[in-house]
Design a protein around this motif. Structure first.
Motif, short mmCIF file in Angstrom:
data_model
loop_
_atom_site.label_atom_id
_atom_site.label_comp_id
_atom_site.label_asym_id
_atom_site.label_seq_id
_atom_site.Cartn_x
_atom_site.Cartn_y
_atom_site.Cartn_z
N VAL B 93 5.73 43.50 17.21
CA VAL B 93 4.75 42.96 18.13
C VAL B 93 5.31 41.65 18.68
N GLU B 94 5.14 41.49 20.00
CA GLU B 94 5.66 40.29 20.65
C GLU B 94 4.52 39.56 21.32
N GLY B 95 4.56 38.27 21.33
CA GLY B 95 3.54 37.52 22.02
C GLY B 95 3.85 36.04 21.95
N GLU B 96 2.86 35.25 22.32
CA GLU B 96 3.09 33.82 22.35
C GLU B 96 1.86 33.15 21.78
N VAL B 97 2.02 32.14 20.97
CA VAL B 97 0.85 31.40 20.51
C VAL B 97 0.88 30.01 21.11
N GLU B 98 -0.31 29.45 21.25
CA GLU B 98 -0.39 28.08 21.75
C GLU B 98 -0.76 27.19 20.58
N LEU B 99 0.08 26.17 20.35
CA LEU B 99 -0.18 25.27 19.24
C LEU B 99 -1.19 24.21 19.64
N ARG B 104 3.87 26.09 23.60
CA ARG B 104 3.75 27.53 23.40
C ARG B 104 4.98 27.99 22.64
N LEU B 105 4.76 28.88 21.71
CA LEU B 105 5.85 29.35 20.86
C LEU B 105 5.83 30.87 20.84
N PRO B 106 6.91 31.51 21.27
CA PRO B 106 6.97 32.97 21.20
C PRO B 106 6.98 33.42 19.74
N ARG B 141 9.23 32.36 9.94
CA ARG B 141 10.65 31.98 9.90
C ARG B 141 11.06 31.46 11.28
N VAL B 142 11.66 30.27 11.28
CA VAL B 142 12.10 29.66 12.54
C VAL B 142 13.49 29.08 12.37
N ALA B 143 14.19 28.89 13.50
CA ALA B 143 15.51 28.24 13.47
C ALA B 143 15.31 26.76 13.15
N PRO B 144 16.33 26.11 12.58
CA PRO B 144 16.20 24.68 12.26
C PRO B 144 15.81 23.86 13.50
N LEU B 179 11.62 30.52 18.66
CA LEU B 179 11.07 31.81 18.31
C LEU B 179 10.59 31.74 16.87
N ALA B 180 9.41 32.31 16.63
CA ALA B 180 8.91 32.40 15.26
C ALA B 180 8.87 33.87 14.87
#
Ligand code: ATP
Ligand code: MG
Lengths: 221, 829
Positions: B93-99, B104-106, B141-144, B179-180
């Motif tokens: 599932v793909e989408g975007e959340v708003e913090l 916005r973070l995909p 999980r996210v990149a540093p 990307l998360a």
């Protein structure tokens, strides 16, 4: 100390080869002194350069401190020059970016023979002690000349080759420098080959030769 | 010789710079700017490549993607049905959340257990980590880099704008930035999705899909690296240009310092320093200077990259949808590479001087004619080398001509480099002969004759700076002509392409309802629905060579027909044919498959291969892919394309209340207000993207010109002492200092003007190669060549201005010099 056997040298010029030295021989034993005279352009500097191994003869052999220069590698020749030879050039060739005292010590340092007591004594006797931190361009012609002599002697050479060491000086300064040079040479016991125009300068030396048309002949100053 | 003796010799060599600090500055500045621009560009490239590599490792691993043809979201049952039939599919599932702070973070939700083997995430996880990932409270999980952007610690649970929280953060170096990734169960809740957005499957897995499904093969979803290659090659070319210009400075500085130290070197040799150690010491000096210059350069390069990165990231995202982090991430080989290139460049620039110094015999070192005679010989060498380079450039041009579009980009840049370098090499011989002729014709005016002869004497130094100037000027002219020409074409094209007044992309499930409602609504003249999809172009019976192409469906409303940017067509009016079922193709596709109007192409459709006639070719700038255009109706009928966007044509001359329309859409259908975009906004956005894309190009170009200016300044400063020595006799003979200063400025300004006159045709040739060759090689389309007289005028003015600016400081110093000083220079000569 120095021996030239049947040495010839010519330069290539636009008008064809110019023969400067035509089969010259000379011997200079250790501790002896010799004046070389001759007209301007007759090849005195050329002979000196050959003796120092800065240039190579077309034919003949140069033997310096018992070693034939043509049999030595370039680095051995350099080492020989560094350790046993003092050179005073017609145009001084001081290093403009080094101070007087660094110029004086340059060859001694390259030869790993720096002797502070001796260099300080030289500075004093050459009258340069007050200007040790100056640069060559801040010296007068006579002072530069003295510095060039000091640099050659600082290494305590076995042979000093001097190209008109008083040529740029007036008579009085020339006498001063010459007296000093001879005194220093006598003290260190090294052999001396000096090029000069002046019979007055040549007089105190043991021998005198005249170069003319590529040939050497005995002369009296 | 002992170490102390070597040290003495090295210090003696270096003591030269105490007397001539200008030369040291020139050397270091050359090294510094050369490596700064080059390593700046490389920092951007390395950083971007690193994110691409991670993006590629994540998604594709060359996985195929399965979606519903109608674009409706998948239901979990669909997945189960396929799994029951034994298909090794995995849901995503793909989408975007708003913090909470509005960023916005995909989000990507995966199921690590069903991901195909080697699918990056599933396999590599240690079991402990895997369990934490799979079980509540789950893990994000996210990149540093992403962690840094969120300014959060591992284990933190960022709050969403909606009030919820994300699962605890955990770092994962293999992920791309921005990307998360989390377990699909957590993602579905977070994204309020009804089910997976698509399924993935290993490409080798065979699977018979029901008709309502479409399988996108992995190689159709072109890897980001390929698309962006040309972008980065462009950057590299710019960096290389700066490097070369910088190395010109280094070369000039090196030969100057070596030439001036010939006497010193002769003395050292006469005092018994052997030749080989002398060259080794010079090389050591170079190495020390090189290290200092390269370090300073790399440090400023990183800073420069940091400064340019936001622009680069923005244009990459706009052009190719690639996300780059805001932070540079530089692998070790970046640092090593930067040092190697700088030191290698230094060695190349210094090799000839070192070689020459090594071969001079002791007595010849004292005679500067031995060195000067070299320049005369060099002039001949330069003319010959320049000719050879031009031959190479022409040869490469011919080869490039044979190649298909979208190929030979490196070849094209090599051709340009050869031509530029060849012309630069021709400059000094040209200047020398020109000056000789001028000096001869002006024999009766002694001062003028002296001035020309004097420039000729300065040429060995000056010519290198002028070569740098020539290269920088022509690159500047070429690139600005290309960019501004492109802007004109692009804006025209944008006007033609954006036919509707408003654009709306409704969610797929509400698409029909929204379309029906809009059709009924008052104040809207027409609806222009577009859709897109993709398929393969079959040009041979072998399927493996089938080329992926995009499909684009439009509604041929008169508004569109009037404006569409056609380049070539079967007849004056290809639109009836288009409506009858013929297709139009974009320029990229026409060039790459050598199709022209009237010919037919075969496309793979769900009903099997089908032939279409090509009615026209249209311009399609900015699209990296080949594209086939059909009517929207036919696209639905033949390819079951999913719903796309709708263009709304408003009645002319009547103000429609767009805000009210937005409100209604949001009330009736829950469509957010900003999904309705007006044409002006879209144009503005495209224009911004355009400007951003070329912002870096312009910045680098400007910097290169600056480097050339510095080259001039430093070389003038470095040779100022000798200049004074040459001027002193003239001054002593009664030429005033004002006159001398004036002559000096005229000499330089004139030389710069001649250089600029050469730069103009060269720059135009460069612009032509860029639009007609490089563009085709990079993007598959061609641009018309625009010549802007104002750019040419700018080039001429810029050349003289840069030169005079550089000449000002030395001239001012000469002007201010007390006469006594000039006298001293006179004595010294
Ligand atoms: N590199 C060279 N190439 C050609 N000819 C040279 C070269 N060096 C010297 N000569 C010529 O060789 C001759 C001898 O030069 P040299 O310098 O040895 O003379 P010199 O006796 O030292 O003169 P001076 O007393 O003026 O110093 C001169 O005629 C000179 O022109
Ligand atoms: Mg002489």
């Amino acid at each position: 100390m120095l021996e030239l056997c049947d040495v010839s040298k010519s330069y290539a010029t636009p008008q064809g080869p110019l023969s400067v030295l035509a089969g010259i021989s000379l011997r200079l034993p250790a501790g002896d002194s010799l004046a070389l005279m001759g007209e301007s352009g007759c090849g005195k500097s050329t002979l000196l350069h050959l003796a120092a191994g800065l240039d190579v003869p077309d034919s003949g052999r140069v033997i310096l401190a018992g070693q034939a220069l043509d049999t030595l590698s370039e680095s051995r020749r350099s080492a020989l020059r560094r350790h046993r030879l003092g050179l005073v050039f017609q145009a001084f060739h001081l290093v403009p970016s080094l101070s007087v005292s660094d110029n004086l010590r340059l060859q001694a340092r390259l030869a790993d023979r720096e002797d502070s007591a001796w260099t300080d004594e030289l500075l004093g006797r050459l009258g340069l002690i007050g200007m040790r931190d100056r640069y060559p361009e801040q010296l007068s012609g006579g002072q530069q000349q003295r510095l060039a002599i000091g640099r050659a002697l600082a290494v305590r050479p076995d042979l000093l080759l001097a190209d008109e060491p008083t040529g740029n000086l007036d008579e009085r300064s020339a006498d001063e420098v010459l007296t000093l040079l001879l005194a220093l040479v006598a003290d260190s016991g090294c052999a001396l080959l000096m090029v000069t125009h002046s019979p007055r300068v040549a007089a105190p030396l043991n021998h005198c030769l005249r170069l003319s048309h590529g040939q050497l002949m005995e002369a009296t100053p | 010789m002992s170490l102390a003796a070597y040290r003495t010799a090295l210090l003696t060599l270096l003591s030269h710079y105490r007397r001539h600090p200008g030369q040291l500055v020139m050397l270091l500045v050359g090294l510094w700017v050369a490596s700064a621009l080059w390593s700046g560009v490389q920092a951007i490239n390395a950083s971007a490549r690193d994110s691409y590599a991670r993006a590629e490792a994540l998604f594709s691993q060359q996985l195929d993607r399965i979606e519903r043809r109608d674009g409706q979201p998948l239901r979990y049952e669909d997945f189960l049905t396929l799994r029951r039939d034994g298909a090794p599919v995995s849901p995503m599932v793909e989408g975007e959340v708003e913090l909470a702070d509005g960023t916005r973070l995909p989000v990507l939700g995966i199921d690590p257990l069903t991901l195909p083997e080697g699918g990056g995430l599933g396999a590599a996880q240690a079991s402990e980590t895997l369990l934490r990932f799979l079980r509540p409270p789950y893990r994000t999980r996210v990149a540093p880099e992403t962690l840094a952007t969120l300014s959060a610690e591992p284990g933190a649970t960022p709050t969403l704008a909606s009030g919820g929280t994300m699962p605890p953060l955990a770092t994962d170096r293999t992920l791309p930035p921005e990307l998360a990734v989390m377990d699909i169960a957590a993602a579905v809740v977070l994204l309020e999705a009804s089910g997976p957005s698509h399924l993935v499957i290993a490409p080798e897995a065979t699977l018979s899909l029901p008709d309502e499904w479409i399988r996108h093969s992995a190689d159709n979803l072109t890897a980001p690296g390929q698309l962006t290659d040309s972008f980065h090659l462009n950057l590299t070319a710019m960096g290389l240009l700066a490097l070369v210009v910088g190395l010109f400075i280094v070369h000039a500085a090196l030969s100057l310092t070596l030439e001036q130290r010939l006497g010193l070197m002769r003395t050292l040799r006469a005092l018994g320093l052997p030749g080989r150690p002398l060259v080794a010491l010079l090389a050591t000096e170079l190495l020390i200077l090189g290290l200092v210059g390269a370090m300073a350069g790399i440090a400023s390069g990183v800073w420069l990259a940091q400064w340019l990165l936001p622009d680069v990231a923005a244009s990459l995202q706009a052009l190719y949808g690639e996300r780059l982090g805001d932070e540079l991430s530089l692998p070790w080989y970046y640092w090593a590479g930067g040092l190697t290139v700088t030191l290698g460049g230094l060695l190349t620039a210094g090799a000839s001087s070192l070689w020459h110094a090594a071969r001079l015999d002791i007595l010849a070192m004292g005679r500067s004619q031995a060195w000067h005679g070299r320049f005369q010989r060099q002039l001949t060498g330069m003319a010959v080398a320049g000719g050879l380079l031009w031959l190479l450039a022409i040869g490469l041009g011919g080869w490039l001509h044979q190649l298909p579009p979208r190929a030979g980009l490196t070849l094209g840049f090599t051709m340009i480099a050869a031509a530029l370098l060849g012309s630069a090499l021709w400059l000094p011989p040209l200047l020398a002969s020109l000056l000789a002729v001028l000096a001869r014709t002006l024999r009766h005016r002694p001062l003028a004759q002296w001035a020309f002869a004097d420039v000729n004497l300065q040429l060995p130094r000056l010519s290198v700076a002028m070569m740098a100037l020539l290269i920088a000027l022509s690159a500047n002219l070429g690139v600005s002509s290309m960019v501004d020409g492109f802007r004109l074409t692009f804006l025209d094209w944008l006007d033609q392409r954006l036919v509707a007044d408003l654009y709306l992309r409704p969610p797929a499930d509400r698409y029909e309802a929204v379309a029906d409602w809009l059709r009924e609504r008052d104040g809207i003249d027409a609806l222009l629905p577009t859709r897109d999809s993709e398929t393969r172009l079959i040009d041979t019976p072998m399927q493996s060579t089938a080329q992926p192409v995009g499909l684009y469906g439009v509604t041929p409303h008169p508004r569109l027909r009037e404006r569409w940017p056609l380049l070539d067509a079967i007849s004056n009016d290809p639109w009836p044919a288009f409506q009858q079922g013929a297709v139009m193709i974009n320029e990229q596709l026409a060039l790459s498959s050598a199709l022209s109007p009237g010919e037919t192409l075969t496309l793979r459709t769900p009903q099997g291969p089908r032939a279409f006639q090509v009615a026209a070719v249209y311009a399609d700038y900015g699209n990296p892919r080949g594209e086939v255009m059909l009517t929207t109706e036919r696209l639905i009928e033949r390819f079951q394309a999913p719903p796309g966007s709708i263009g709304l044509v408003l009645p002319p001359g009547r103000a429609t209340d767009i805000s009210a329309l937005r409100d209604e859409l949001s009330q009736h259908f829950g469509i957010s207000r900003d999904s309705l975009i007006d044409q002006a906004t879209l144009k503005q956005q495209s224009r911004t993207i355009f400007e951003r894309t070329f912002a870096i190009t312009r910045a680098l170009n400007g910097l290169t010109l600056g480097v050339a200016g510095i080259a001039l300044l430093t070389s003038l400063l470095a040779q100022a002492p000798q200049r004074r020595r040459q001027l002193a006799p003239l001054w002593a003979q009664g030429v005033s200092r004002r006159r001398l200063t004036g002559i000096g400025l005229c000499q330089l300004g004139g030389t710069a003007l001649i250089t600029a006159c050469l730069a103009v045709p060269l720059g135009l040739a460069l612009a032509w190669s860029l639009v007609a060759k490089i563009n085709v090689a990079a993007f598959g389309w061609r641009l018309p060549l625009h010549v802007f007289p104002e750019h040419i005028a700018t080039t001429l003015v810029l050349a003289v201005a840069v030169t005079l600016l550089a000449a000002l400081l030395p001239a001012w110093r000469l002007w201010r010099l007390p006469p006594g000083h000039l006298l001293r220079e006179f004595d010294a000569s």
